[in-house]
Scaffold this motif. Structure first.
Motif, mmCIF file in Angstrom:
data_model
loop_
_atom_site.group_PDB
_atom_site.id
_atom_site.type_symbol
_atom_site.label_atom_id
_atom_site.label_comp_id
_atom_site.label_asym_id
_atom_site.label_seq_id
_atom_site.Cartn_x
_atom_site.Cartn_y
_atom_site.Cartn_z
ATOM 1 N N GLY A 52 32.745 -26.245 23.320
ATOM 2 C CA GLY A 52 31.756 -25.661 24.224
ATOM 3 C C GLY A 52 32.333 -24.929 25.413
ATOM 4 O O GLY A 52 31.594 -24.431 26.271
ATOM 5 N N HIS A 109 31.028 -21.415 26.200
ATOM 6 C CA HIS A 109 29.664 -21.409 26.716
ATOM 7 C C HIS A 109 29.638 -21.828 28.183
ATOM 8 O O HIS A 109 28.956 -21.204 29.013
ATOM 9 C CB HIS A 109 28.795 -22.361 25.884
ATOM 10 C CG HIS A 109 28.803 -22.058 24.426
ATOM 11 N ND1 HIS A 109 29.904 -22.301 23.624
ATOM 12 C CD2 HIS A 109 27.844 -21.553 23.606
ATOM 13 C CE1 HIS A 109 29.622 -21.948 22.383
ATOM 14 N NE2 HIS A 109 28.392 -21.482 22.344
ATOM 15 N N ALA A 160 25.745 -25.194 25.772
ATOM 16 C CA ALA A 160 26.926 -26.038 25.647
ATOM 17 C C ALA A 160 26.568 -27.495 25.409
ATOM 18 O O ALA A 160 27.352 -28.234 24.792
ATOM 19 C CB ALA A 160 27.787 -25.918 26.902
ATOM 20 N N LEU A 200 26.831 -28.948 21.916
ATOM 21 C CA LEU A 200 28.224 -28.949 21.488
ATOM 22 C C LEU A 200 28.982 -30.115 22.116
ATOM 23 O O LEU A 200 29.815 -30.758 21.470
ATOM 24 C CB LEU A 200 28.893 -27.629 21.864
ATOM 25 C CG LEU A 200 28.377 -26.389 21.128
ATOM 26 C CD1 LEU A 200 28.964 -25.121 21.737
ATOM 27 C CD2 LEU A 200 28.703 -26.461 19.646
#
Length: 266
Positions: free
Chosen positions: A43, A46, A55, A58
């Protein structure tokens, strides 16, 4: 020790040799390395571009995959470890999930960049490597400033037989990559890269190494366009090299217990 390998997106897609080398080093030292095949992006991209809501799932997935995978986790990437250690819990709390934040903190405390794991956790500086080349080391921004790995990579390099370590001028200056920075600020990034390449060439090194494939990709791309003859090689690959010239062996991760067809393959 049982160690879980965090492959990272860039490693999985473009630089699997650094992942193979990481496994080679740790197995040479007598440790078991496992590869959770359900892992995906941590992530970082992001988070660093402000998409924290995207994010969050993730982060949740990363914690679910790695929480019970092994005693510790390792990535040959200061950048991704920096995200796990310094951003995951923050993203979870911002999303209102305190349980996830606490789980992310626990996992973050057991997640290490490769040089950290070797020196701080395993207590090793000599991994039995042999690499007869002039090498200079670029300390990447995330490993230097977020993780504060200090001289751990240099201590590992100094113990490599045959290696002649040469100083990189202005070593701690950013190479200009910075993920999306290089895309959004291409002219500034290119100017920073030019300074870094000039310093690499001034060092007289045959090889420039670092702990992040992303920075090596940036520096290596520039050096190749100059036809400089200087190569970029990940720290893990140097540490995996042996006196008989054998590189990290071709490893196919066994995914039979944790999924099908999602592993990192040569």
């Amino acid at each position: 020790m049982r160690i879980a390998l965090v492959a990272t997106c860039l490693g999985d897609a473009m630089f699997p040799q650094a992942l193979k080398a990481t496994v080679e080093i740790l197995e040479r030292l007598g440790h078991e390395v496992v590869f959770p095949s359900d892992q995906t992006c941590c992530g970082q991209m992001h988070v660093n571009t402000g998409y924290l809501d995207m994010a969050l799932p993730l982060v949740r997935h990363h914690v679910e995959v790695f929480a019970d995978a092994a005693e510790v986790a390792v990535a040959p990437s200061g950048s991704c470890v920096g995200c796990v250690r310094h951003q995951h819990a923050m993203v979870a709390r911002r999303g209102g999930d305190e349980d996830l934040a606490r789980a992310a903190e626990d996992l973050a405390g057991r997640t290490y960049e490769l040089s950290e794991l070797l020196v701080d956790v395993l207590g090793v500086t000599d991994v039995g490597a042999y690499y007869p080349h002039r090498v200079t080391y670029h300390p990447t921004c995330h490993s230097l400033r977020m993780l504060r790995v200090g001289d751990k990579p240099l201590r590992l390099l100094r113990a490599v037989r045959g290696l002649h370590l040469v100083e990189l001028p202005d070593a701690e200056v950013c190479c200009g990559f910075g993920g999306t920075f290089a895309v959004k600020n291409a002219e500034v990034s290119t100017a920073m890269l030019a300074d870094k390449m000039a310093n690499v060439l001034t060092s007289g090194a045959e090889v420039c190494t670092a702990g992040d494939s992303s920075c090596l990709m940036h520096i290596g791309g520039g050096l190749s366009r100059l036809r400089s003859g200087v190569r970029t090689v990940h720290l893990a690959e140097i540490l995996a090299s042996t006196e008989d010239g054998t590189p990290a062996r071709d490893i196919v991760f066994d995914t039979t217990e944790v999924g099908e067809g999602k592993g990192v393959h040569p």
